[in-house]
Design an enzyme around this catalytic site. Structure first.
Site, mmCIF file in Angstrom:
data_model
loop_
_atom_site.group_PDB
_atom_site.id
_atom_site.type_symbol
_atom_site.label_atom_id
_atom_site.label_comp_id
_atom_site.label_asym_id
_atom_site.label_seq_id
_atom_site.Cartn_x
_atom_site.Cartn_y
_atom_site.Cartn_z
ATOM 1 N N SER A 45 0.833 -1.158 -0.268
ATOM 2 C CA SER A 45 0.587 -0.172 -0.034
ATOM 3 C C SER A 45 0.514 1.227 -0.064
ATOM 4 O O SER A 45 0.656 2.028 -0.714
ATOM 5 C CB SER A 45 -1.331 -0.185 1.228
ATOM 6 N N GLU A 46 2.021 1.782 0.447
ATOM 7 C CA GLU A 46 2.817 2.265 0.837
ATOM 8 C C GLU A 46 4.380 1.797 1.320
ATOM 9 O O GLU A 46 4.848 1.071 1.576
ATOM 10 C CB GLU A 46 2.685 3.476 2.318
ATOM 11 N N THR A 47 5.243 2.753 -0.039
ATOM 12 C CA THR A 47 7.178 2.643 0.535
ATOM 13 C C THR A 47 7.216 3.836 0.648
ATOM 14 O O THR A 47 6.880 4.855 0.145
ATOM 15 C CB THR A 47 7.118 2.017 -1.306
#
Length: 293
Positions: A45-47
Site C-alpha cells: 500500500s505504501e513505500t
C-alpha cells in the site's frame, strides 16, 4: 544502480502480521519515475523513500502503487524502525524525539525505549479537522458496504483529517463490521465526490479495565487499496473524533484493532496530547535486499 530496500510489518511485533511497508533509506539519487516504479513493483500500500533534509533529520516521501500520498502512518513506523535498526538514527533509553520533513510539514516522532528495546514509536499527525456535513445520502454510503442505516451506531458519519481525509462510519457491532461486503467501484466514486481517501468503519468497546478499544476496517480503492490491515492516519483521525465527542479523554490511549478479517491483525495506539494527535505502535523487519535499476 543498487537501491537498498527493507520490508517491515508495522503495528505489530509479530512477523507476517500487521501492515507491510517497504523502506528505501537512501533515495537521494532516485527520480520520481524511479520511485513510482519501485512502489509499483513492490505493490504494497505504501513505500517510504528517505532523503537528506536541510530542515529536519530526514525528509520522507510516500508512494502507493499508483500515486504519491502526503502521509502514511504504518510506513512511518516502518521507516523509523529501519533507521534505528541500521543505526542511521541513534537512540537511548527513555523518550527520543526526531523531526522528519513531510509533504504536510515537519512532524516530530517519539521513540520510547526501555532497556535498550523500542517499546513503541509515536508520531504526531497533521492538525486534525472534522467535517460533519456530508453531501451524499447516508443510505447510499451504507449501501456501498452492504449494510443499512439501521446498522449505524449513535455517532454521525463524518469526514476526518490528520493528514489524509477519511470517512468515519460508526457501526453497532462487530458482526456488522465483519459482514461488510464492500463495492469497490461505488466506494471509489463516493471517495472522489467527497474528496476522501478511505472509508473507515469502526465499532467501539471498553475492556475490563475500562480502556477504549476500536475494531476497524479500512477501504481505499481510490488509491488501489481495496482493504488495508493497518492505517495510522485513519485511526488518528478516529481518535480525534472520539476525543471531540467525549469518548476519549486527554492522554488516554485508544487501541485500534484492524486487519483481523485479512489474517493480519494489527494493533494501533492513539492518544490526544494538548489537542494534537499521536499514533503509534511497533514494527518488525521481514526482508532486506536490493533493487537493481
Amino acid at each position: 544502480m543498487k537501491v537498498k530496500t527493507y520490508i517491515y510489518d508495522s503495528f505489530t511485533n509479530e512477523k507476517f502480521k500487521g501492515n507491510q511497508a517497504a523502506v528505501i533509506p537512501y533515495a537521494d539519487n532516485l527520480s520520481v519515475e524511479d520511485m513510482k516504479n519501485i512502489a509499483k513493483e513492490i505493490n504494497y500500500s505504501e513505500t517510504a523513500f528517505l532523503f537528506k533534509s536541510e530542515k529536519a533529520f530526514k525528509k520522507v516521501r510516500f508512494f502507493t502503487p499508483n500515486s504519491e500520498v502526503d502521509l502514511c502512518g504504518h510506513a512511518t513506523i516502518a521507516y523509523i524502525r529501519c533507521l534505528c535498526d541500521n543505526k542511521i538514527l541513534e537512540i537511548e533509553n527513555g523518550e527520543n524525539i526526531v523531526e522528519i520533513e513531510t509533504n504536510v510539514g515537519i512532524l516530530p516522532i517519539i521513540i520510547n525505549v526501555e532497556n535498550k528495546s523500542i517499546k513503541n514509536i509515536m508520531m504526531y499527525q497533521a492538525d486534525a479537522e472534522i467535517r460533519e456535513k456530508i453531501d451524499i445520502d447516508i443510505s447510499l454510503i451504507m449501501n456501498t458496504i452492504g449494510l443499512k442505516t439501521e446498522d449505524l451506531e449513535e455517532l454521525k458519519i463524518v469526514k476526518a483529517y490528520t493528514g489524509l481525509w477519511d470517512l468515519l462510519i460508526h457501526l453497532k457491532d462487530k458482526e456488522s463490521l465483519y459482514n461488510i461486503k464492500a463495492n469497490m467501484n461505488k466506494i471509489k466514486d463516493i471517495s472522489k465526490n467527497l474528496d476522501i481517501i478511505s472509508f473507515h468503519p469502526f465499532v467501539l468497546e471498553r475492556d475490563e479495565h475500562n480502556n477504549l478499544k476500536a475494531y476497524v476496517r479500512n477501504f481505499a480503492p481510490i488509491v488501489e487499496i481495496d482493504e488495508e490491515s493497518a492505517t495510522g492516519t485513519s485511526n488518528g483521525a478516529l481518535a480525534y473524533h472520539l476525543y471531540e465527542q467525549g469518548y476519549l479523554k486527554e492522554n488516554e490511549f485508544l487501541t485500534c484493532v484492524q486487519g483481523e478479517t485479512m489474517g493480519r491483525t494489527s494493533k494501533i495506539i492513539a492518544q490526544i496530547k494538548n489537542n494534537r494527535v499521536l499514533v503509534g505502535g511497533q514494527a518488525v523487519k521481514t526482508f532486506e535486499g536490493e533493487f537493481d535499476i
